[in-house]
Scaffold this motif. Structure first.
Motif, PDB file in Angstrom:
ATOM      1  N   GLU A  58       0.848  -1.178   0.000  1.00 27.57           N
ATOM      2  CA  GLU A  58       0.000   0.000   0.000  1.00 27.57           C
ATOM      3  C   GLU A  58       0.892   1.238   0.000  1.00 27.57           C
ATOM      4  O   GLU A  58       1.847   1.317   0.760  1.00 27.57           O
ATOM      5  CB  GLU A  58      -0.904   0.002   1.227  1.00 27.57           C
ATOM      6  N   TYR A  59       0.551   2.195  -0.859  1.00 27.71           N
ATOM      7  CA  TYR A  59       1.330   3.417  -0.978  1.00 27.71           C
ATOM      8  C   TYR A  59       0.403   4.618  -0.790  1.00 27.71           C
ATOM      9  O   TYR A  59      -0.661   4.685  -1.408  1.00 27.71           O
ATOM     10  CB  TYR A  59       1.986   3.495  -2.370  1.00 27.71           C
ATOM     11  N   ASP A  60       0.813   5.536   0.053  1.00 26.84           N
ATOM     12  CA  ASP A  60       0.057   6.767   0.255  1.00 26.84           C
ATOM     13  C   ASP A  60       0.388   7.739  -0.867  1.00 26.84           C
ATOM     14  O   ASP A  60       1.561   7.979  -1.162  1.00 26.84           O
ATOM     15  CB  ASP A  60       0.411   7.413   1.599  1.00 26.84           C
ATOM     16  N   SER A  67      -1.512  11.373  -3.093  1.00 22.92           N
ATOM     17  CA  SER A  67      -2.560  12.390  -3.071  1.00 22.92           C
ATOM     18  C   SER A  67      -2.589  13.084  -4.424  1.00 22.92           C
ATOM     19  O   SER A  67      -1.931  14.094  -4.631  1.00 22.92           O
ATOM     20  CB  SER A  67      -2.310  13.391  -1.948  1.00 22.92           C
ATOM     21  N   GLN A  84      -6.062   8.675  -2.807  1.00 24.18           N
ATOM     22  CA  GLN A  84      -5.273   8.744  -1.584  1.00 24.18           C
ATOM     23  C   GLN A  84      -4.312   7.574  -1.409  1.00 24.18           C
ATOM     24  O   GLN A  84      -3.349   7.677  -0.656  1.00 24.18           O
ATOM     25  CB  GLN A  84      -6.205   8.828  -0.374  1.00 24.18           C
ATOM     26  N   ARG A  85      -4.593   6.473  -2.083  1.00 24.18           N
ATOM     27  CA  ARG A  85      -3.734   5.286  -1.921  1.00 24.18           C
ATOM     28  C   ARG A  85      -3.626   4.530  -3.244  1.00 24.18           C
ATOM     29  O   ARG A  85      -4.531   4.559  -4.066  1.00 24.18           O
ATOM     30  CB  ARG A  85      -4.289   4.348  -0.860  1.00 24.18           C
TER      31      ARG A  85
END
Length: 146
Positions: free
Chosen positions: A69-71, A73, A78-79
């Motif tokens: 999972e990568y944040d 924006s 958002q991910r």
């Protein structure tokens, strides 16, 4: 409408993934990556991640983690979820990971390698990307909007 393109190198596959993401992906998008081992599925994913502001070296195959999972924006996204279903013995294993969060993302994009392992859980509204090996450096990439 299907789109077909030929990649001449791993870097070109990354670039094609980036162009693809900028053109087609938005919050809630699901991308199924199909192709044999070594076809370039993770390279294509690196391009998608690059379009969202991540660096190539931040992206790795989630073969052993099952999901990365990568944040991010970007445009309401958002991910970025990157799943590798190669090691799933049974499709039900995906339920333990929280299937709905990954297959029905609201504020995310999900990329799934080896989706055939969880075929019965896949949503109908998705984009399929098939990567075929033509030679050691050359790949045929077929994009299908379902």
């Amino acid at each position: 409408m299907d789109q077909e393109v030929i990649s001449q190198s791993a870097e070109e596959t990354v670039e094609l993934g980036e162009e693809f993401a900028k053109k087609y992906l938005h919050a809630g998008s699901i991308v199924m990556l199909r192709g044999p081992l070594g076809a370039g599925k993770t390279q294509f994913t690196k391009g998608i991640a690059r379009a969202f502001g991540l660096h190539d070296n931040e992206i790795s195959s989630p073969t052993y983690a099952l999901v990365n999972e990568y944040d991010i924006s970007v445009n309401g996204i958002q991910r970025l979820y990157h799943l590798d279903c190669y090691r799933f013995e049974k499709p039900e294993e995906l339920i333990e990971l929280g299937i709905e969060e990954y297959l029905y993302p609201k504020h995310a994009v999900t990329v799934i390698e080896w989706p055939e392992r969880i075929e019965k859980y896949l949503p109908e509204n998705r984009i399929e990307v098939e990567i075929n090996i033509l030679s050691p450096n050359e790949r045929k990439i077929i994009i299908k909007h379902l």
